[in-house]
Design an enzyme around this catalytic site. Structure first.
Site, short mmCIF file in Angstrom:
data_model
loop_
_atom_site.label_atom_id
_atom_site.label_comp_id
_atom_site.label_asym_id
_atom_site.label_seq_id
_atom_site.Cartn_x
_atom_site.Cartn_y
_atom_site.Cartn_z
N GLN A 1 0.89 -1.24 -0.08
CA GLN A 1 -0.10 0.07 0.06
C GLN A 1 1.00 1.37 -0.03
OE1 GLN A 1 -2.72 0.18 3.67
NE2 GLN A 1 -0.93 -0.53 4.82
N HIS B 1 -3.50 0.23 -3.42
CA HIS B 1 -4.02 0.54 -2.38
C HIS B 1 -4.62 2.06 -2.79
CE1 HIS B 1 -5.64 1.86 1.42
NE2 HIS B 1 -6.12 0.83 1.84
N ASP C 1 -8.34 1.09 -3.08
CA ASP C 1 -9.34 1.17 -1.94
C ASP C 1 -9.93 2.52 -2.03
OD1 ASP C 1 -11.10 1.08 0.46
OD2 ASP C 1 -9.43 0.52 1.62
N GLU D 1 -11.90 -1.95 -3.61
CA GLU D 1 -12.20 -2.40 -2.37
C GLU D 1 -13.16 -1.29 -1.55
OE1 GLU D 1 -10.23 -2.91 2.10
OE2 GLU D 1 -8.67 -3.16 0.37
N ASP E 1 -14.82 -4.63 2.87
CA ASP E 1 -14.02 -3.99 3.97
C ASP E 1 -14.96 -3.32 4.97
OD1 ASP E 1 -12.11 -2.87 5.74
OD2 ASP E 1 -11.26 -1.22 4.20
N GLN F 1 -11.94 -8.55 2.80
CA GLN F 1 -10.73 -8.42 3.47
C GLN F 1 -10.74 -8.93 4.92
OE1 GLN F 1 -7.34 -5.22 5.43
NE2 GLN F 1 -8.97 -4.46 4.29
N LYS G 1 -9.26 -8.48 8.16
CA LYS G 1 -8.43 -7.27 8.79
C LYS G 1 -7.92 -7.87 9.96
CE LYS G 1 -9.18 -3.05 7.45
NZ LYS G 1 -9.77 -1.81 7.24
N CYS H 1 -1.87 -0.39 8.40
CA CYS H 1 -0.34 0.25 8.29
C CYS H 1 0.11 0.47 9.85
CB CYS H 1 -0.55 1.48 7.68
SG CYS H 1 -1.90 2.51 8.25
#
Length: 422
Positions: free
Chosen positions: A173, A195, A238, A273, A307, A329, A331, A361
């Protein structure tokens, strides 16, 4: 082998906590920081440093196993657990989690991880997802050390999975630096990118989607210029619900836009996404499913990835059962214990839905490396390079851990073959 002590140390993550509510309400930029007052409980600034807690398990033979408790960038938003600050949660780990772990025989990752996952605090609440996430990492590491196995092998054994000695595609990303960081990802021959953080209609998507369309065309051309004839990464972008906002959630208009995006990306495959945010799980499932079905009816091969509102294991099961999206996704910090990520991947694959072992991140190197072992064992379609938004660091951590583990596993397999021959 038993756990003889539990320690906890404060740490930092690879990114920051951001108050999503304040940002959506118009918080301004001041360099890398934001201006204005925070709006989500627990925040002292719209952007503040990401914090983690390292859980250290002292083993009988002197070895130390570890895992990092961490939460996502947009903590406290969308039904997630509140802001995770080390000073608030270290006492909980030492006073409430420690007694559950000290003395435990390291015979089973699943057994011990579930012991913590299904425990409740004295007030009746479940432990913060970040605590369950980090403690489960440490437990997996401890069982692997006790059994002298890689963490991949522990998962393979306990879930009765076949060993596949091939890498899993890694998704890098770029953050807001979506041009230079895309170049970095292309130069490193990343399998999935970028991303791109398309979280604003006016400045990133375009009122009619024109800015993203131009960016996809640029991306495709950069792959051709900087790559080679054998390099054809998947483009995964995304959009944080901005396509739904720009096109007023009108399915026909969104389908036309997806057709334009597909043409701009050719010959590369494209995934989008979070095309819309319906404001509720029920609404999200209905809207993303309607878009997916309309795209298939038109023969448009752009995949939609769930997401928003797809946070927990139970959420993922609902999205899979309704066949709402092409890919979910998963997560990792939002699911709590990593055993939930393992089970979510296996469940989605069972019903033919694409799987993406994601995360944030705002995690640490420990979370990134642990996710590699989950991915190598469960074989999702892709996994996230993490932590951070700089491409280089997160990709290095995940890529290198994957290659090291595969080399070890290949060596062990050769040894088993040799034993059979002689």
């Amino acid at each position: 082998m038993k756990i003889v002590e539990v320690l906890a140390s404060p740490g930092l993550t690879g990114f920051y906590f951001d108050d999503q509510k304040a940002i959506k309400a118009g918080a301004g930029h001041d360099g890398f920081a934001y201006t204005g007052s925070p709006m989500t409980p627990g925040f002292t600034a719209v952007r503040q440093r990401g914090e983690s807690i390292s859980v250290l398990l002292m083993l009988e033979d002197g070895q130390v196993a570890s895992g990092d408790c961490a939460a996502v960038q947009y903590s406290g938003a969308g039904g997630r657990d509140p802001l995770f600050l080390a000073k608030d949660f270290i006492p909980i780990i030492l006073e409430e989690i420690r007694p559950k772990l000290v003395g435990q025989e390291l015979d089973s990752f699943r057994r011990i991880a579930d012991l913590v996952e299904h425990s409740v605090r004295p007030n009746g609440e479940r432990y913060h997802t970040a605590i369950r996430y980090g403690v489960s990492q440490a437990i997996l590491d401890a069982v692997a050390k006790a059994k002298k196995l890689t963490k991949t092998e522990v998962i393979l054994d306990e879930y009765h999975l076949p060993m596949v000695l091939e890498p899993v595609p890694i998704f890098a990303q770029t953050g807001d630096d979506r041009y230079d960081n895309a170049d970095k990802a292309i130069l490193k021959r990343v399998g999935v990118l970028p991303h791109a953080l398309i979280n604003n209609v006016e400045t990133k998507l375009g009122k009619n989607g024109e800015l993203l369309l131009k960016y996809v065309e640029w991306l495709k051309n950069r792959v051709i210029v900087l790559g080679d004839s054998n390099y054809r990464p998947i483009l995964h972008i995304d959009v944080y619900g901005t396509i739904g906002l720009a096109f007023e959630n009108n399915v026909e208009r969104m389908v036309e836009y997806f057709a334009a995006l597909e043409k701009a990306a050719e010959p590369l495959h494209l995934r989008i996404e979070g095309p819309m945010d319906a404001g509720s799980k029920k609404g999200q499932i209905e809207q993303i499913k309607a878009l997916r079905e309309a795209l298939k009816k038109r023969g448009i091969k752009v995949e939609v990835v769930a997401d928003e509102w797809c946070n927990t294991y139970e959420d993922i099961v609902e999205f899979v059962d309704t066949q709402a999206a092409d890919m979910v996704q998963i997560k990792t910090p939002d699911l709590g214990g990593i055993q939930n990520t393992i089970e979510a991947v296996l469940y989605a694959k069972k019903f033919g839905v694409g799987t993406y072992v994601g995360g944030s991140c705002n995690e640490t190197d420990s979370g990134g490396r642990t996710a590699v072992h989950v991915a190598l064992a469960t074989r999702p379609d892709q996994m996230l390079a993490k932590p951070g938004m700089g491409v280089d660091e997160g990709y290095m951590i995940v890529h290198n851990e994957m290659n090291r583990t595969l080399e070890i596993l290949r060596y062990k397999q050769k040894g088993k073959t040799h034993e059979k021959i002689f």
